[in-house]
Design an enzyme around this catalytic site. Structure first.
Site, PDB file in Angstrom:
ATOM      1  CB  ILE A  86      -0.960   0.020   1.210  1.00  0.00           C
ATOM      2  CG1 ILE A  86      -0.208  -0.235   2.524  1.00  0.00           C
ATOM      3  CG2 ILE A  86      -2.055  -1.009   1.047  1.00  0.00           C
ATOM      4  CD1 ILE A  86      -1.079  -0.117   3.767  1.00  0.00           C
ATOM      5  N   GLY A  87       2.129   1.058  -0.369  1.00  0.00           N
ATOM      6  CA  GLY A  87       3.034   2.197  -0.373  1.00  0.00           C
ATOM      7  C   GLY A  87       4.113   2.000   0.671  1.00  0.00           C
ATOM      8  CD  GLU A  90      -0.116   0.135  11.967  1.00  0.00           C
ATOM      9  OE1 GLU A  90      -0.142  -0.786  11.157  1.00  0.00           O
ATOM     10  OE2 GLU A  90      -1.075   0.893  12.131  1.00  0.00           O
TER      11      GLU A  90
END
Ligand SMILES: Cc1cc2nc3c(=O)[nH]c(=O)nc-3n(C[C@H](O)[C@H](O)[C@H](O)COP(=O)(O)OP(=O)(O)OC[C@H]3O[C@@H](n4cnc5c(N)ncnc54)[C@H](O)[C@@H]3O)c2cc1C
Ligand code: SF4
Ligand code: FES
Ligand code: FES
Lengths: 330, 741, 176
Positions: B468-469, B708
């Site tokens: 997702i990148g 995260e």
């Protein structure tokens, strides 16, 4: 987006004729506002008359010794035009504070005057809005109104005019030249936009079929002491919560003439000659600037989420005047 | 070091060229002849019923194929469990077009399918809908009482207490208590949700879906529509950002598949940006934190309670308060986590779910306490340093947070901090510094990978994970190339396809640890076979060597450090009389080893802000983020991950809020002009420091994952810096200029 | 303040489809004669009709910059542009920047500085950067930040983007 037909006008008169004859027709210039609204089904013209190839692309001198901006000159070309930078840096700065580089390349000076409010409810056809659907009610008054007006509001509508450029044009006392089915006329900038009153569906005083051909800037450009202060929710690519355009003509520490126009606070760029007059012949001090702010904001009223704008505008006015004053020292 | 070691070396993205040339294709970009376009109709109300839908005008348009509503749409499955997915929570998942009931604003209530996007969009505007509206309740703060959160979701650990926090708080020399709030946020990846469902000649579906887990979408589609896996292949080679929004199949997938099956046509459904505000979001939470401490700064009591929103049909849970029991040493901790059901769509994991928000409260409260105690906020954190994870009651597998504090402080110049708020001024600007700690989980999931080495030395590795990148393509290519000692150019990594070996959802920062381990193991399996062949060669220099004795470098297998002993891939395969070696492995976490330890990543974030004293304008001038995230596999993309996390943290602190009109129960700033995310001009100097940890417990690679941790703590650090600059404490996020007037 | 009734509010308009119109566009150097409906945006024309999917749709409302292309060398948002209005114009998309295998210096710089993650905003960023270089108004790092602010990167790759544009500015002469 609804279905519409498209024609490209080669002459001003044909453009005027086409839009006069068909009540549901609209001009399209840069397209940055009308297409946005058409995709939201807020604007539903049955015909678009493309005016981008009309010969209104010049920035030239006007008879009053000022500049005439063709209606189809792009916002970017205006802002970076050497004569605008030299003589009307306030206008240049103001334009560059708005939108994005891409949008400024597309947006035209004429179109900018007509951009409609960014009120969330106006944009969302699922919600009542008097401006979009007269009589349906105003969702913003008792709703979320962070970006809404504090001055000149009505019980029908509390929307703001979102333009930056127009705030400078108001401060500079620009004049808008229009041509319509009944010929040409000039509209003073203060009369161009209107307050919502009982007919919030009308943003301005231009009549059906009328086209803006150019905008005249008077000779005085306040190029020495000016500023545009724009306060917003992020550093760029956001509309003003409050903005202040200031032009000062100073004689040492004394103000010969002051112009102060506010953006983001009303249905039109907000000026009050009485407030500006308070500075005439007075010293350029914070103390005096506060008086101007008080006068400009007299009667301001908040609606909850936008109430902070009253205090913010007050501080912004004072700061902008200080900034403009201090320019000469550099 | 040899030319074929990559791990830990800055490497440009292997998919970079595809992305800068426009070749990389995303879900809405797979065109096919005869493609039809679906346009979603969204509910204008938040609660009530659809009374009537009149689609006659729309249906009369040339090019309109069908308009699906609850009146005519199929209901392929009945039971809730058919609609459950890998990231489901307790409750009953939303089923599009099943009945007339409206549960949330912008609920999909119809799908127009036409032969062009423009016709579908126009037809949608002609559909007239009548509702019976009821007053929705969307205001979390209106009644700040909730119920205990159920378990339901995998991985969710309910809060638990230790000691007696109430008593310890009462007896503490210094007490501090405050309430914190932050607004809901929407993920808003740049790519809008889209599914292109291609109906193949044999009736099978090839589904290009925007998802963070192709297998998750596939399972959902097969269960709901009763298809076999062969009949529903899901592909997602590139994803234009996810941040959690792609962890659950979104309704455009359901609608596109439904329409394709009904119409026997290929269908594309793309949501509008406005509709990107119609499904999951980061829930707003109302939190209270109470801290009790001795004069010397030692924490004696921590109490942290959170009330979060969820929908009426599902109980979304995330870990908000538990961090308060892990971040610092403290014997008395009391935690509470409650939910309140509102007329909104179910919230959805969003980058560092729970931690990004819960730690705002903890880390702001700690900052507030530091001023009360007159102790430097960094010092206070060091005084209460947690040597083990007291919430889990386990030692950390590794924890270099202390080094993060030191190195970060050093780089930032923290020692020069003036303790008093409002003590630094530049003209009309007040300057302030803030610090905060961040924490996240280091997890590993089961994942499979396949490696195929051909005789010409080309290696193809595949796993049905996603990028997702995050740099999955790059990191996996590096791991594979290094494991088998090949030049990067000779390695191709494939992902995003359910015909590849199964990988978990891409979320929770576990992709590198899980898929990376599988990739390494698959390549090692190939290597073992290769070694076996090499050993069989006549006079093989490797005869008698075990796998541990050899290394793979520059296309050869050789005894460690002994270049002369090298056998090339060609030689070995010729010996083995094969043209390729293919191995598939499934890597499982070593639960036994891991169980005994708490596995977390940590960060220390230092922030400098400038605030206009009169106007409240805030600029984050400088950030230093020091990260303890295990081993860094791909430093270049890892740095980008952290930079991105910091940008998110700044955006969260200052800009992002999804604002509800509670009369309408509708998010009103549902566009990118009014939902403000940070733009380029908002971002200034950001420095990233990686403090490496050697950790062979988290997983064989030693990587903890970085997706995260970069965001956690940033918003609190920004808020703390604003306080230091201005002397004003804002406990309501985002901190917009009006809150500083 | 004057307040007169000026235009009629727009009422409902008849249901029907618009006729196709002929346009000539030069796209990445190749002249194309096309029949398009007036309601087709330049962005949708590229993506849905010409299979030039390099140009991205991130909002369709001028709010993100993902759809940035160059029209006669100037950067614009193709989502707020009707294709019919660009009759006779030269359009350059991300697919048209490289010369064969040779990437444009901006593309090179983006790879080198890891100026992206998911890559979805990237074609728009790159076209925007080329436009910025053509315009020649960016003198400082802060200028670049401001003049690239019309391109949102949700992945937050701004530091890399700024570094890449700075590097490309040094390599490229305006109007190259
Ligand atoms: C995301 C976004 C952010 C923006 N941010 C800002 C900002 O920060 N500050 C700011 O000031 N603006 C901002 N704008 C607005 C932008 O400046 C205006 O949309 C633009 O100036 C409109 O000009 P245009 O030529 O594109 O108008 P069009 O969209 O072509 O036309 C708008 C209206 O004006 C009419 N019209 C156009 N030209 C004429 C004419 N010559 N005579 C009569 N009628 C005419 C049209 O019929 C139409 O109704 C933003 C826009 C977007 C999409
Ligand atoms: S403020 Fe004006 S534009 Fe906004 S909802 Fe009210 S009437 Fe409509
Ligand atoms: S798609 Fe055009 S600006 Fe977002
Ligand atoms: S790289 Fe993902 S949005 Fe910019």
């Amino acid at each position: 987006m609804n279905s519409f037909s498209y024609t490209r006008a080669q002459e001003v008169d044909t453009a005027v004729r086409e839009v006069t004859q068909d009540k549901a027709a609209k001009f399209i210039a840069g397209g940055t506002n009308i297409l946005d609204l058409m995709k939201e089904n807020v604007e539903r013209p049955d015909r678009l008359v493309d005016i981008t190839r009309l010969p209104l692309q010049q920035v030239e001198s006007n008879p009053e010794g000022g500049l005439r901006l063709g209606a189809l000159v792009s916002n970017a070309d205006t802002a970076y035009h050497p004569e605008v930078i030299e003589r009307y840096p306030l206008l240049s700065k103001t334009i560059l504070a708005g939108a994005s580089a891409q949008l400024r390349n597309m947006a035209t000076d004429g179109g900018n005057l007509f951009q409609r409010t960014r009120c969330y409810y106006f944009y969302d056809t699922a919600t009542p809005c008097n401006k979009r659907e007269p009589g349906s009610g105003c969702s913003a008054i008792n709703g979320y109104n962070r970006i809404h007006a504090i001055l000149g509001t009505s019980e029908q509508c509390i929307a703001t005019h979102p333009s930056d450029m127009c705030v400078a044009l108001a401060a500079l006392d620009a004049v808008v030249n229009v041509k319509g089915p009944e010929g040409e006329r000039q509209i003073k900038f203060e009369d161009f936009h209107r307050l919502p009153g009982n007919e919030p569906q009308y943003d301005n005083t231009v009549k059906t079929g009328e086209i803006v051909t150019s905008i005249d800037l008077p000779a005085e450009g306040f190029a020495k002491n000016y500023t545009y202060l724009k306060l917003r929710d992020r550093a760029s690519y956001a509309f003003a919560l409050v903005s202040v355009a200031v032009g000062l003509d100073l004689d040492g520490d004394t103000v010969r003439e002051a112009r102060v126009a506010l953006g983001g606070v009303a249905h039109k760029p907000w000026r009050k000659p009485e407030a500006e007059a308070l500075l005439k012949g007075q010293k350029a001090t914070k103390e005096n600037f506060r008086k101007v702010a008080d006068a400009l904001l007299q009667g301001a009223k908040g609606f909850g989420s936008n109430t902070f704008k009253i205090e913010l505008a007050h501080r912004a006015i004072v700061r902008a005047l200080v900034m403009a004053t201090e320019m000469k020292k550099k | 070091m040899t030319a074929t070691t990559y791990v830990g070396k800055p490497t440009s993205r292997v998919d970079g060229r595809a992305k800068v040339t426009g070749e990389a294709k995303y879900a809405a970009e797979f065109n096919t002849p005869g493609l039809t376009y679906g346009y979603v109709l969204s509910s204008a109300i938040a609660k009530g019923k659809i009374k009537k839908i009149d689609a006659s005008d729309a249906l009369s348009l040339d090019g309109v194929l069908q308009i699906f509503t609850h009146e005519n749409a199929p209901r392929p499955a009945y039971f809730d469990r058919k609609f459950k997915d890998d990231d489901s929570v307790a409750g009953s998942p939303f089923k599009p077009l099943y009945d007339a009931e409206i549960k949330f604003s912008q609920q999909p209530i119809g799908l127009v399918v036409a032969d062009s996007f423009e016709v579908a969009r126009y037809a949608a505007s002609l559909v007239k809908v009548e509702y019976e509206a009821e007053q929705p309740d969307t205001n979390l703060r209106r009644k700040p009482k909730g119920h205990k959160a159920p378990k339901g979701k995998t991985g969710f650990v309910p809060p638990k207490d230790r000691g007696n926090a109430d008593k310890a708080f009462k007896n503490a020399e210094v007490q501090f208590e405050a309430e914190y709030f932050h607004m809901p946020e929407h993920h808003n990846p740049m790519e809008m949700f889209a599914s292109t469902v291609i109906m193949e000649e044999d009736g099978k579906l090839k589904i290009y879906d925007k998802t963070q887990g192709a297998f998750n979408s596939q399972t959902y589609v097969t269960k709901v529509f009763g298809l076999s896996k062969e009949e529903a292949r899901v592909i997602n080679p590139y994803i234009g950002g996810g941040f959690g929004s792609g962890l659950r199949p979104q309704y455009q997938l359901y609608l596109a598949v439904m329409a394709a099956l009904e119409l026997k046509r290929s269908v594309r459904v793309v949501l509008t940006r406005q509709q990107m505000f119609s499904f999951g979001h980061r829930p707003g939470t109302l939190q209270t934190v109470a801290l009790g401490a001795a004069q010397d700064g030692t924490l004696q009591s921590i109490k942290h309670e959170a009330l979060a929103e969820t929908s009426r049909f599902e109980e979304y849970t995330e870990t908000v308060v538990n961090w308060s029991g892990m971040l610092y040493h403290c014997d008395n901790v009391k935690l509470g986590y409650y939910l309140r059901n509102l007329d909104l769509y179910t919230p959805l994991d969003m980058r560092a779910p729970g931690a990004a928000t819960g730690i705002i409260a903890t880390e702001t409260a700690l900052d507030e306490l530091s001023y009360k105690l007159n102790i430097d906020p960094l010092e206070l954190r060091l005084i209460n340093y947690a040597e083990e994870n007291e919430f889990e009651g386990k030692p950390f597998s590794s924890k270099a947070l202390r080094e993060c504090y030191h190195q970060g402080a050093e780089k930032f110049g923290w020692a020069r901090r003036k303790p008093q708020p409002r003590s630094t001024r530049e003209g009309t600007k007040l300057i302030g510094w803030g610090v905060a700690t961040g924490m996240w989980d280091a997890q590993q999931q089961k994942a499979a990978a396949k490696a195929n080495l051909s005789i010409d030395g080309k290696l193809v590795v595949g796993s049905g994970t996603a990028d997702i990148g995050t740099g999955t393509y790059t990191a996996m290519t590096m791991i594979a190339a290094e494991t088998l000692g090949l030049p990067l150019e000779d390695v191709t990594f494939k992902l995003g396809d359910t015909t590849l070996p199964q990988a978990p959802l891409q979320g929770g920062s576990w992709t590198v640890s899980s898929v990376g381990t599988a990739v390494q193991e698959a390549c090692e399996a190939v290597g073992k076979k290769l070694l076996k062949m090499a050993k069989k060669m006549k006079n093989s220099p490797l005869s008698g060597a075990s796998f541990e004795d050899v290394e793979f470098v520059e296309g050869k297998v050789q005894l460690k450090g002994d270049y002369a002993s090298g056998v090339s891939i060609i030689e070995a395969m010729r010996q083995g009389e094969v043209n390729f070696i293919e191995e598939e492995t499934t890597a499982l976490p070593n639960f036994l080893k891991q169980m005994k330890y708490a596995r977390n990543s940590h960060s220390a974030v230092f922030v400098e802000v400038e605030v206009d004293e009169d106007l409240g304008q805030i600029c984050v001038r400088r950030v230093v983020s020091a990260i303890a995230g295990g081993r860094v596999i791909s430093p270049k993309t890892a740095r980008s991950q952290i930079l991105g996390g910091v940008v998110w943290g700044i955006s969260m602190a200052l800009h992002e809020e999804s604002v509800l009109d509670h009369n309408l129960g509708r998010f009103m700033n549902h566009n990118l002009a009014e939902y403000h995310v940070a733009v380029n001009a908002d971002i200034h100097d950001i420095e990233v420091i990686f403090v490496e940890e050697h950790d062979d417990i988290v997983n064989p690679l030693g990587a903890k994952g970085l997706g995260e941790i970069g965001i956690v703590g940033v918003a609190a650090a920004v808020g703390n810096a604003i306080y230091h600059a201005t002397g004003k404490r804002v406990r309501d996020f985002p901190i917009t200029l009006d809150k500083l007037l | 303040m004057s307040s007169k009734v000026l235009t009629e509010p727009i009422g409902d308009v008849a249901v029907g489809l618009p006729p196709l119109q002929r346009v000539t566009l030069t796209i990445n150097g190749a002249e194309k004669q096309l029949e398009v409906a007036p309601w087709t945006s330049l962005l949708d024309l590229l993506r849905e009709y010409l299979d030039l999917t390099g140009t991205k749709k991130g909002c369709d409302h001028g709010q993100c910059g993902a759809c940035t292309v160059l029209v006669d060398g100037k950067r614009i948002n193709s989502c707020l542009t009707l294709a019919v209005m660009k009759d006779g114009c030269e359009i350059t998309t991300v697919e048209g920047l490289s010369k064969g295998d040779q990437l444009h210096p901006v593309q090179e710089a983006f790879i080198e500085h890891d100026a992206f993650q998911c890559g979805y905003c990237t074609p728009g960023q790159i076209c925007s950067a080329v436009g910025l270089i053509n315009e020649g108004h960016a003198k400082t790092t802060d200028d670049i930040r401001e003049l690239m602010s019309g391109n949102i990167c949700r992945c937050g790759a701004y530091p890399g983007i700024v570094a890449a544009v700075e590097q490309a500015l040094k390599v490229c002469q305006p109007n190259q």
